[in-house]
Design a protein around this motif. Structure first.
Motif, PDB file in Angstrom:
ATOM      1  N   SER A 235     -61.110  24.709  -3.465  1.00  0.00           N
ATOM      2  CA  SER A 235     -62.521  24.072  -3.661  1.00  0.00           C
ATOM      3  C   SER A 235     -62.378  22.759  -3.766  1.00  0.00           C
ATOM      4  CB  SER A 235     -63.282  24.782  -4.272  1.00  0.00           C
ATOM      5  OG  SER A 235     -62.894  25.080  -5.414  1.00  0.00           O
ATOM      6  N   LEU A 236     -61.220  21.802  -4.672  1.00  0.00           N
ATOM      7  CA  LEU A 236     -61.251  21.189  -4.439  1.00  0.00           C
ATOM      8  C   LEU A 236     -60.592  19.738  -3.956  1.00  0.00           C
ATOM      9  CD1 LEU A 236     -59.124  21.482  -8.311  1.00  0.00           C
ATOM     10  CD2 LEU A 236     -61.359  21.205  -7.849  1.00  0.00           C
ATOM     11  N   ARG A 237     -60.873  20.242  -3.007  1.00  0.00           N
ATOM     12  CA  ARG A 237     -60.529  19.150  -1.400  1.00  0.00           C
ATOM     13  C   ARG A 237     -61.730  17.955  -1.079  1.00  0.00           C
ATOM     14  NH1 ARG A 237     -54.945  20.079   0.652  1.00  0.00           N
ATOM     15  NH2 ARG A 237     -54.052  22.241  -0.701  1.00  0.00           N
ATOM     16  N   LEU A 238     -61.246  16.716  -0.792  1.00  0.00           N
ATOM     17  CA  LEU A 238     -62.389  16.453  -0.230  1.00  0.00           C
ATOM     18  C   LEU A 238     -62.336  16.415   1.042  1.00  0.00           C
ATOM     19  CD1 LEU A 238     -62.523  12.944  -3.000  1.00  0.00           C
ATOM     20  CD2 LEU A 238     -63.846  15.085  -2.844  1.00  0.00           C
ATOM     21  N   PHE A 267     -65.719   2.170   4.892  1.00  0.00           N
ATOM     22  CA  PHE A 267     -66.335   2.813   3.572  1.00  0.00           C
ATOM     23  C   PHE A 267     -67.010   3.859   4.240  1.00  0.00           C
ATOM     24  CE2 PHE A 267     -70.308   1.917   1.112  1.00  0.00           C
ATOM     25  CZ  PHE A 267     -69.569   2.151  -0.186  1.00  0.00           C
ATOM     26  N   ASP A 268     -67.593   3.955   5.602  1.00  0.00           N
ATOM     27  CA  ASP A 268     -68.324   5.091   5.760  1.00  0.00           C
ATOM     28  C   ASP A 268     -68.183   6.284   5.598  1.00  0.00           C
ATOM     29  OD1 ASP A 268     -70.221   3.610   5.947  1.00  0.00           O
ATOM     30  OD2 ASP A 268     -70.410   3.217   8.257  1.00  0.00           O
ATOM     31  N   TYR A 269     -66.212   6.446   6.548  1.00  0.00           N
ATOM     32  CA  TYR A 269     -65.972   7.692   6.204  1.00  0.00           C
ATOM     33  C   TYR A 269     -65.647   7.834   4.762  1.00  0.00           C
ATOM     34  CZ  TYR A 269     -61.108  10.345   6.717  1.00  0.00           C
ATOM     35  OH  TYR A 269     -60.590  11.055   6.573  1.00  0.00           O
ATOM     36  N   LEU A 270     -65.197   6.935   3.415  1.00  0.00           N
ATOM     37  CA  LEU A 270     -65.318   7.391   2.222  1.00  0.00           C
ATOM     38  C   LEU A 270     -66.352   7.660   1.677  1.00  0.00           C
ATOM     39  CD1 LEU A 270     -63.352   4.676   1.117  1.00  0.00           C
ATOM     40  CD2 LEU A 270     -61.852   6.929   1.032  1.00  0.00           C
ATOM     41  N   ARG A 271     -67.550   7.297   2.266  1.00  0.00           N
ATOM     42  CA  ARG A 271     -68.909   8.027   1.496  1.00  0.00           C
ATOM     43  C   ARG A 271     -68.838   9.091   2.056  1.00  0.00           C
ATOM     44  NH1 ARG A 271     -73.039   3.664   2.320  1.00  0.00           N
ATOM     45  NH2 ARG A 271     -72.661   3.771   4.406  1.00  0.00           N
ATOM     46  N   GLN A 274     -67.371  11.673  -0.624  1.00  0.00           N
ATOM     47  CA  GLN A 274     -67.507  11.460  -1.830  1.00  0.00           C
ATOM     48  C   GLN A 274     -66.582  10.790  -2.679  1.00  0.00           C
ATOM     49  OE1 GLN A 274     -67.147  14.836  -0.481  1.00  0.00           O
ATOM     50  NE2 GLN A 274     -69.029  14.141   0.377  1.00  0.00           N
ATOM     51  N   SER A 275     -65.988   9.351  -1.573  1.00  0.00           N
ATOM     52  CA  SER A 275     -64.912   8.525  -1.992  1.00  0.00           C
ATOM     53  C   SER A 275     -65.388   7.075  -2.355  1.00  0.00           C
ATOM     54  CB  SER A 275     -63.339   9.293  -1.329  1.00  0.00           C
ATOM     55  OG  SER A 275     -62.895  10.340  -1.251  1.00  0.00           O
ATOM     56  N   GLU A 276     -66.361   7.025  -2.598  1.00  0.00           N
ATOM     57  CA  GLU A 276     -67.083   5.777  -2.079  1.00  0.00           C
ATOM     58  C   GLU A 276     -66.190   4.648  -3.417  1.00  0.00           C
ATOM     59  OE1 GLU A 276     -70.815   7.258  -3.076  1.00  0.00           O
ATOM     60  OE2 GLU A 276     -68.839   7.312  -2.519  1.00  0.00           O
ATOM     61  N   HIS A 277     -65.921   5.177  -4.235  1.00  0.00           N
ATOM     62  CA  HIS A 277     -65.561   4.886  -6.075  1.00  0.00           C
ATOM     63  C   HIS A 277     -63.793   3.882  -5.605  1.00  0.00           C
ATOM     64  CE1 HIS A 277     -64.201   8.817  -5.647  1.00  0.00           C
ATOM     65  NE2 HIS A 277     -63.003   8.390  -7.038  1.00  0.00           N
ATOM     66  N   ILE A 278     -63.361   4.905  -4.467  1.00  0.00           N
ATOM     67  CA  ILE A 278     -62.208   3.999  -4.506  1.00  0.00           C
ATOM     68  C   ILE A 278     -61.539   2.721  -3.969  1.00  0.00           C
ATOM     69  CG2 ILE A 278     -61.717   4.963  -1.883  1.00  0.00           C
ATOM     70  CD1 ILE A 278     -59.341   5.842  -5.616  1.00  0.00           C
ATOM     71  N   PHE A 279     -63.210   2.520  -3.144  1.00  0.00           N
ATOM     72  CA  PHE A 279     -62.965   1.400  -2.477  1.00  0.00           C
ATOM     73  C   PHE A 279     -62.975  -0.413  -3.261  1.00  0.00           C
ATOM     74  CE2 PHE A 279     -64.630  -2.630   0.293  1.00  0.00           C
ATOM     75  CZ  PHE A 279     -64.373  -2.406   1.948  1.00  0.00           C
ATOM     76  N   GLN A 280     -63.165  -0.358  -4.280  1.00  0.00           N
ATOM     77  CA  GLN A 280     -63.449  -1.362  -5.418  1.00  0.00           C
ATOM     78  C   GLN A 280     -61.914  -1.006  -5.601  1.00  0.00           C
ATOM     79  OE1 GLN A 280     -65.655  -1.796  -8.418  1.00  0.00           O
ATOM     80  NE2 GLN A 280     -64.844  -4.873  -8.292  1.00  0.00           N
TER      81      GLN A 280
END
Length: 289
Positions: A235-238, A267-271, A274-280
């Motif tokens: 359940s924790l896996r993204l 970036f769209d893939y990360l979003r 639920q991982s868009e924060h990692i882009f920066q």
């Protein structure tokens, strides 16, 4: 490349078309890698110079009398069906012992079949016919159907950055290592390259040791996330599986100096995961695509 490999890839595409007709819903069959089948077709048509990535996918098989499904992971070597496919089944309805027994019996069944014949549909049918008996054994061993628990462990996620990821043998090593260690995530090929793996902490750290040595200099782990768990960690896996990402927007992958990944698509893939924060964290700039 030899004609035999091309013939094998042509047979693989025929089998994939058959499987996609059997499993038309996206939740029942997932192909790892963006546009993977089209890349294989382009290679066979002479419009793609490099040997394409191996065909890799998941089929979700219904377990009788249960709402959940088992995951059958399939990886096809370039010379399948003259060579055996790599198959692995996992399900939260199975304990570790039954997981091992089921996968050993499936492997033995595949080995018993004639090489040169397509066999993935046979494997799916075998799994459909047999998995319920392994689930029943798991229930009996774990208290007549009581919820299965795992030992206390640490769920871990690693975000890895590289100057570039191109070489076929390196990409294969990354995919094989992630699958062997039951890690989910992705490998973004090109320049720069990005890898994310998530799963048990010990497995993530083993993956990190295996892929970066002995001489991969331009690679670093940019960020990690950890949480202690006592129940199943799925359940924790993204990410549902480990896949190779190939964005084709900028140049030809076969020409290294002409290929750069599309940051907007990434970036769209990360979003979506639920991982868009990692882009920066990875690139030092805020994603605004």
């Amino acid at each position: 490349m030899s004609a035999s490999v091309r013939e094998c890839l042509q047979l693989q595409l025929l089998e994939m078309e058959m499987l996609l007709s059997m499993f038309p819903n996206k939740e029942d069959m997932v192909i790892n890698g963006v546009n993977l089948l089209s890349i294989v077709r382009r290679y066979l048509e002479g419009r793609y110079e490099s040997l394409p990535p191996s065909i890799d996918f998941y089929v979700f098989v219904k377990i009788e009398d249960l709402k959940e499904k088992a995951e059958l992971h399939v990886s096809l070597p370039h010379t399948y069906p003259t060579m055996e496919p790599q198959l692995f089944v996992r399900s939260t309805a199975l304990d570790k012992l039954q997981h091992n027994d089921l996968n050993k019996c499936l492997a033995a069944y595949i080995t018993s079949l004639d090489r040169g014949e397509l066999c993935i549909t046979n494997a799916i049918q075998w799994l459909t016919d047999n998995i319920s008996s392994y689930v029943e054994k798991s229930k009996h061993i774990n208290g007549n159907g009581a919820a299965l628990k795992t030992c206390s462990t640490t769920f871990h996620r690693m975000w890895i950055y590289s100057h570039h990821i191109y070489r076929q043998e390196l990409r294969k090593k990354i995919l094989d290592c992630a699958k062997r260690l039951n890690l989910t995530g992705f490998c973004l090929t090109g320049k720069p390259g990005v890898i994310c793996v998530e799963g048990e902490k010990d497995h993530c750290e083993e993956f990190w040791r295996d892929i970066r040595y002995p001489n991969w200099k331009h690679i670093s782990c940019k960020h990690t996330e950890s949480i202690d768990v006592t129940d199943a960690m799925d359940s924790l896996r993204l990410f549902q599986f480990f896949e190779e990402l190939i964005f084709e927007a900028h140049g030809d992958y076969g020409l290294r100096n002409d290929y750069h990944m599309d940051l907007g698509q990434f970036f769209d893939y990360l979003r979506k995961h639920q991982s868009e924060h990692i882009f920066q964290i990875l690139f030092g700039i805020e994603g605004k695509f």
